[in-house]
Write a protein that holds these residues in place. Sequence first.
Motif, PDB file in Angstrom:
ATOM      1  N   THR A 489      16.007 -36.235   1.400  1.00  0.00           N
ATOM      2  CA  THR A 489      14.958 -36.113   0.378  1.00  0.00           C
ATOM      3  C   THR A 489      15.286 -35.049  -0.664  1.00  0.00           C
ATOM      4  N   ASP A 490      16.479 -34.466  -0.602  1.00  0.00           N
ATOM      5  CA  ASP A 490      16.858 -33.438  -1.576  1.00  0.00           C
ATOM      6  C   ASP A 490      18.318 -33.636  -1.974  1.00  0.00           C
ATOM      7  N   PRO A 491      18.590 -34.546  -2.914  1.00  0.00           N
ATOM      8  CA  PRO A 491      19.982 -34.863  -3.276  1.00  0.00           C
ATOM      9  C   PRO A 491      20.766 -33.683  -3.835  1.00  0.00           C
ATOM     10  N   LYS A 492      20.091 -32.670  -4.341  1.00  0.00           N
ATOM     11  CA  LYS A 492      20.806 -31.525  -4.907  1.00  0.00           C
ATOM     12  C   LYS A 492      21.577 -30.741  -3.842  1.00  0.00           C
ATOM     13  N   ARG A 493      21.241 -30.936  -2.573  1.00  0.00           N
ATOM     14  CA  ARG A 493      21.911 -30.198  -1.512  1.00  0.00           C
ATOM     15  C   ARG A 493      23.291 -30.775  -1.198  1.00  0.00           C
ATOM     16  N   LEU A 494      23.593 -31.952  -1.753  1.00  0.00           N
ATOM     17  CA  LEU A 494      24.872 -32.617  -1.484  1.00  0.00           C
ATOM     18  C   LEU A 494      25.687 -32.729  -2.772  1.00  0.00           C
ATOM     19  N   ASP A 495      27.008 -32.649  -2.644  1.00  0.00           N
ATOM     20  CA  ASP A 495      27.879 -32.535  -3.815  1.00  0.00           C
ATOM     21  C   ASP A 495      28.154 -33.846  -4.535  1.00  0.00           C
ATOM     22  N   PRO A 517       8.469 -40.036  -1.043  1.00  0.00           N
ATOM     23  CA  PRO A 517       9.393 -38.927  -1.320  1.00  0.00           C
ATOM     24  C   PRO A 517      10.862 -39.345  -1.250  1.00  0.00           C
ATOM     25  N   LEU A 518      11.207 -40.221  -0.292  1.00  0.00           N
ATOM     26  CA  LEU A 518      12.598 -40.662  -0.196  1.00  0.00           C
ATOM     27  C   LEU A 518      12.970 -41.522  -1.393  1.00  0.00           C
ATOM     28  N   ARG A 519      12.106 -42.459  -1.771  1.00  0.00           N
ATOM     29  CA  ARG A 519      12.417 -43.331  -2.915  1.00  0.00           C
ATOM     30  C   ARG A 519      12.559 -42.513  -4.193  1.00  0.00           C
ATOM     31  N   GLU A 520      11.722 -41.506  -4.364  1.00  0.00           N
ATOM     32  CA  GLU A 520      11.840 -40.648  -5.550  1.00  0.00           C
ATOM     33  C   GLU A 520      13.141 -39.856  -5.527  1.00  0.00           C
ATOM     34  N   ALA A 521      13.547 -39.408  -4.325  1.00  0.00           N
ATOM     35  CA  ALA A 521      14.810 -38.675  -4.211  1.00  0.00           C
ATOM     36  C   ALA A 521      15.996 -39.578  -4.540  1.00  0.00           C
ATOM     37  N   VAL A 522      15.957 -40.810  -4.069  1.00  0.00           N
ATOM     38  CA  VAL A 522      17.022 -41.760  -4.371  1.00  0.00           C
ATOM     39  C   VAL A 522      17.106 -42.015  -5.878  1.00  0.00           C
ATOM     40  N   ALA A 523      15.960 -42.121  -6.515  1.00  0.00           N
ATOM     41  CA  ALA A 523      15.954 -42.331  -7.966  1.00  0.00           C
ATOM     42  C   ALA A 523      16.618 -41.156  -8.688  1.00  0.00           C
ATOM     43  N   ARG A 524      16.328 -39.942  -8.222  1.00  0.00           N
ATOM     44  CA  ARG A 524      16.915 -38.763  -8.863  1.00  0.00           C
ATOM     45  C   ARG A 524      18.400 -38.636  -8.566  1.00  0.00           C
ATOM     46  N   ALA A 528      20.079 -42.305 -11.394  1.00  0.00           N
ATOM     47  CA  ALA A 528      20.451 -41.638 -12.644  1.00  0.00           C
ATOM     48  C   ALA A 528      21.959 -41.617 -12.866  1.00  0.00           C
ATOM     49  N   ARG A 529      22.730 -41.965 -11.842  1.00  0.00           N
ATOM     50  CA  ARG A 529      24.190 -41.930 -11.946  1.00  0.00           C
ATOM     51  C   ARG A 529      24.780 -43.314 -12.187  1.00  0.00           C
ATOM     52  N   ARG A 530      23.956 -44.255 -12.516  1.00  0.00           N
ATOM     53  CA  ARG A 530      24.426 -45.624 -12.678  1.00  0.00           C
ATOM     54  C   ARG A 530      24.982 -45.875 -14.071  1.00  0.00           C
ATOM     55  N   GLY A 531      26.123 -46.547 -14.118  1.00  0.00           N
ATOM     56  CA  GLY A 531      26.639 -47.083 -15.369  1.00  0.00           C
ATOM     57  C   GLY A 531      27.661 -46.214 -16.072  1.00  0.00           C
ATOM     58  N   CYS A 532      28.728 -46.866 -16.552  1.00  0.00           N
ATOM     59  CA  CYS A 532      29.742 -46.293 -17.422  1.00  0.00           C
ATOM     60  C   CYS A 532      30.038 -47.342 -18.492  1.00  0.00           C
TER      61      CYS A 532
END
Length: 601
Positions: A489-495, A517-524, A528-532
């Motif tokens: 639930t806290d993606p900032k803790r992982l690199d 809370p998990l779905r919101e964490a996944v969205a963040r 947000a990292r999708r697409g090039c």
Amino acid sequence: MSSPPRRAAALAAGALAGALAAALLTGCQSAASDSGERRPVTEELSILMSAQNQLYYPPFLRDEPTGPQDNAYAQRTRALLGTPPRLDLNHKTAEFFRQDALGSSPLWGRGWLVPLAASGADGLLNDRDAADVRRMRTADGWYRAPLPRRAARSQPTEPAEPAEPAGQQAKNAYRAAATATALEILRAHGGITEADRRATLPWLHKAAAHPGTLSESADVARGLRLLNAPVPARLAAVTPPKTAEFTSLGGKQRYQALLDAYQYARLRESAGQKAELDPEVWGTVLSRNAATFSYPDLYYATFVAKAAGAPAAALDKARDRIRANTLPGGAVRDPGGYLGSPEASFYALLLRGLSGEPTHDGRLAKALGKVATDPRAAGDPATRLTTAAAAALAGAGGRTTSAAAALCRSAQVVPHTVTAHSAEKWARTALACDRAGAPAQAPRTTPWPLNDAERVTAAATLATGLADTGRPPRPARWVTARQLRPWATDPKRLDSVSGYATVVRAYLLAGGKADAPLREAVARGIDARRGCPRLPNLYRADAEGGCDLKTTWHVWQLKKQLKEQYGTREPKQNGPREPKQSGTQSGTQNEPQGGKQEADG
């Protein structure tokens, strides 16, 4: 732009000959199947297929600039087409350009840096460069290129300076090209002094009085103009190259025709005279081949087409080619020069299979077969295993399974005991063994504390690796949802995105709930990292990096898991695992959109 006689030609001759052989003949192969069935993921990934070895290459290469020579010619092409953009190169790229250029040639390499430095790139040329170039001047006034440093290191018995080309005509052309390049460098940094002019002008006058080859005359004329001296009428009085029967020429003859037209146009420009060239012929050559020319060849063709007065639409093709491959900061990339790898091919095929599209690919299987039989390309055992797994997915048959079996039994390749330090290696190689049809034995493991990001990611990798290879979860039962939830639930803790996706997957496998809370964490952390650019459905490895096939596979696995287990609004996937056979498959295709497919031109 001067270059060592035939050096640039030799580097690009193969590509140009092939391109010119196909001039006026255009066409391409679609990534879709022969049946006409749309396969959006296969089509999207097709831009990652290497033209060099027919393997998929990692997407991050599309964010890396090509070398200084290509960038120099691209920048000069931009100058022909209008005002070139200012280059804003970071320190790493500028250092790469300078080292690569000077390592190739202390003279010609510096010549490549001239248009880049003129466009605002810092750290490419300095006062020492002008001094070094002046030391290349001979007593007669012409310049000589010393042996490159890299060649000097690999050939310690070679003389300090390379021997000139055999034959007086070749020697004269070499001297003229080297002299024009040296004067370009001096003009670009510090300026040409009166002493420089007095030293070289007499030799140029002597060379101009006895015209030699077209390329020699063009370089002599350029040297005279750089020294603010007039070009003698006799030197500029040359007959235009014959191009009326251009389309009937063979590939090598077309290549030579382009080089002749380029040198002729350069000579006429230096003399202030119009080039008598056919605008229709050269406009067609440029427009039909701009997308596939090497950057030096693109410059030559653009120079000739503009000198001939070709239609603006032809010049637009060159502009489009460069625009499509310009990176932030102004440097260009060269997708045509990227080398594919077995690992990138393996994950590309996993994505194709995960989306419900066939993975059998005869051309890719053949390319992987070449890697498998080449000791230099096959590399270490892990690479050989990945090659075998990719080949099996591509439909290479039982040969790959037998090749992988011995590797998959080896504890040196696939760890038999999984620790926090070996979990990633085990999951990667166990997955390859499974897809190669030679499953590895179930691992042994001893629990470790989940007290930092590295250990948490390793435990999650063990749990998801068991699931991905169809193994019972027993070795990872000590990895609980309660332990993983603070991290899920806290993606900032992982690199990394892949690490976070793996942790969320393990959390769900352990019985965790996909609540708000998990779905919101996944969205963040993930959405947000999708697409090039041109890869709208892949995912970036982290906040700063480019898209990555392995990361995308981890994310798509998570999306599929969320849909299957909890019915969240994620694209439907076809089955729990990628098919090992490519036969006709049912189900929704392409993870990215489920319905509408994004496109980027």
